[in-house]
Design a protein around this motif. Sequence first.
Motif, short mmCIF file in Angstrom:
data_model
loop_
_atom_site.label_atom_id
_atom_site.label_comp_id
_atom_site.label_asym_id
_atom_site.label_seq_id
_atom_site.Cartn_x
_atom_site.Cartn_y
_atom_site.Cartn_z
N ARG A 162 -79.85 36.94 -39.06
CA ARG A 162 -78.80 37.15 -38.06
C ARG A 162 -79.68 36.91 -36.78
O ARG A 162 -78.68 36.33 -35.85
CB ARG A 162 -78.75 38.95 -38.09
CG ARG A 162 -77.74 39.11 -39.25
CD ARG A 162 -77.27 40.73 -38.92
NE ARG A 162 -78.44 41.56 -38.75
CZ ARG A 162 -78.95 42.13 -39.65
NH1 ARG A 162 -78.54 42.08 -41.03
NH2 ARG A 162 -79.78 43.25 -39.54
N ASP A 163 -80.60 37.20 -36.44
CA ASP A 163 -81.40 36.72 -34.94
C ASP A 163 -81.25 35.42 -34.74
O ASP A 163 -81.09 35.08 -33.60
CB ASP A 163 -82.78 37.38 -34.94
CG ASP A 163 -83.11 38.99 -35.07
OD1 ASP A 163 -81.94 39.51 -34.94
OD2 ASP A 163 -83.99 39.35 -35.28
N GLN A 164 -81.51 34.45 -35.67
CA GLN A 164 -81.45 33.03 -35.80
C GLN A 164 -80.13 32.44 -35.61
O GLN A 164 -79.81 31.60 -34.77
CB GLN A 164 -82.16 32.58 -37.01
CG GLN A 164 -83.67 32.77 -37.21
CD GLN A 164 -84.47 32.25 -36.02
OE1 GLN A 164 -84.12 31.15 -35.37
NE2 GLN A 164 -85.57 32.74 -35.64
N LEU A 165 -79.12 33.14 -36.21
CA LEU A 165 -77.86 32.54 -36.17
C LEU A 165 -76.54 33.15 -35.58
O LEU A 165 -75.47 32.82 -35.66
CB LEU A 165 -77.42 32.19 -37.73
CG LEU A 165 -78.49 31.14 -38.55
CD1 LEU A 165 -78.03 31.16 -39.91
CD2 LEU A 165 -78.82 30.04 -37.86
N ASP A 166 -76.64 34.42 -35.18
CA ASP A 166 -75.61 34.92 -34.42
C ASP A 166 -75.01 34.38 -33.51
O ASP A 166 -74.00 34.34 -33.26
CB ASP A 166 -76.08 36.39 -34.02
CG ASP A 166 -75.86 37.54 -34.96
OD1 ASP A 166 -75.32 37.18 -35.92
OD2 ASP A 166 -76.52 38.81 -34.63
N SER A 167 -75.75 33.52 -32.56
CA SER A 167 -75.29 33.18 -31.53
C SER A 167 -74.90 31.41 -31.47
O SER A 167 -74.46 30.87 -30.68
CB SER A 167 -76.04 33.02 -30.22
OG SER A 167 -77.50 32.44 -30.46
N TYR A 225 -73.65 37.38 -45.33
CA TYR A 225 -73.69 37.20 -43.77
C TYR A 225 -73.31 35.59 -43.59
O TYR A 225 -72.44 35.25 -42.79
CB TYR A 225 -75.16 37.39 -43.12
CG TYR A 225 -75.22 36.73 -41.89
CD1 TYR A 225 -74.80 37.38 -40.67
CD2 TYR A 225 -75.87 35.55 -41.57
CE1 TYR A 225 -74.84 36.88 -39.40
CE2 TYR A 225 -76.12 35.19 -40.18
CZ TYR A 225 -75.52 35.83 -39.19
OH TYR A 225 -75.67 35.57 -38.00
N HIS A 272 -69.86 33.71 -41.87
CA HIS A 272 -70.31 32.98 -40.50
C HIS A 272 -69.20 32.07 -40.25
O HIS A 272 -68.81 31.17 -41.10
CB HIS A 272 -71.88 32.41 -40.77
CG HIS A 272 -72.38 32.18 -39.26
ND1 HIS A 272 -71.81 31.02 -38.48
CD2 HIS A 272 -73.36 32.59 -38.45
CE1 HIS A 272 -72.68 31.09 -37.54
NE2 HIS A 272 -73.30 32.03 -37.51
N ARG A 307 -82.27 40.35 -41.42
CA ARG A 307 -82.16 40.65 -39.87
C ARG A 307 -82.73 39.38 -39.29
O ARG A 307 -82.27 38.94 -38.20
CB ARG A 307 -83.19 41.69 -39.56
CG ARG A 307 -83.21 42.16 -38.18
CD ARG A 307 -84.11 43.24 -37.67
NE ARG A 307 -85.53 43.05 -38.11
CZ ARG A 307 -86.44 43.68 -37.98
NH1 ARG A 307 -86.31 44.99 -37.56
NH2 ARG A 307 -87.80 43.38 -38.29
N LYS A 327 -72.86 28.23 -32.70
CA LYS A 327 -71.36 27.90 -32.62
C LYS A 327 -71.12 26.70 -33.67
O LYS A 327 -70.13 26.28 -34.06
CB LYS A 327 -70.61 27.94 -31.54
CG LYS A 327 -71.12 29.14 -30.54
CD LYS A 327 -70.12 30.30 -31.08
CE LYS A 327 -70.41 31.55 -30.06
NZ LYS A 327 -69.94 32.59 -31.13
#
Length: 246
Positions: A45-50, A75, A79, A42, A52
């Motif tokens: 995900r919080d660090q890398l979801d946004s 994950y 990515h 988690r 680009k």
Amino acid sequence: MTKRKKVPFQVVAEAGAKETVLTLSGTIQKRYWSDDKYIDARLIRDQLDSVKNDITIRLNSPGGDVFQGVEIYNYLKDHPSHITVEVMGEACSAATFICAGADEVVMNTGTIFMIHNAITGLWGNKNDLKRAVEMMETIDDSILSIYEERTGQSREQLQLWMDNETFFTADEAVQYGFATSVKSKPKENETDDHLTAEFKSMVNEAVAAALATQSVAAQASNPQPEPQTQPKKSLLAKLRKGETKE
């Protein structure tokens, strides 16, 4: 006295123009509330979801929870960014799954990489223990699939390494396909030698060009007589051929 706010020190994301750098230092385990001691899926995900742009993960971990490690692996593998994992100290046990999910894995000089069979604590009757062993065999088979896809090594060889809890040096990790390169600091004298050679080459080219220009200018100011295609005959030659007149 104002209470100082606790800041996570294991995970630091730095957003840059060309890449995002994520530092992971600690044990892989599911986090509860604001637990700063562990790395879990988690948090990644919080660090890398946004993100680009390209991602570099600086990793130092003894491993931990196999299922959190596998989730992080999948994950990272899915990515869209180009991901590079740079091992800063150790990548052991479940932390090796983070490496397996990256596009590139860079081992720093002196770092280590370790793989082994899954480990658990056993308690219960004989049926409980039997089920636990079967579960461990299934987990090991899943781990083998990750390493096989990453390295291209045979399952038999990988299983042997896991049975022996094998530690690899940085060079060995590259040799066997767990990593892609070893990062080492370039020697200063090698850099100086390269610059010196390049400077000498530039000087030599400049001198040669100057000499060529000077030569052309000298020829233009002092033109040389062109050679005669039909040289004049000497008097003796004319007498021999009877070409002289009285």
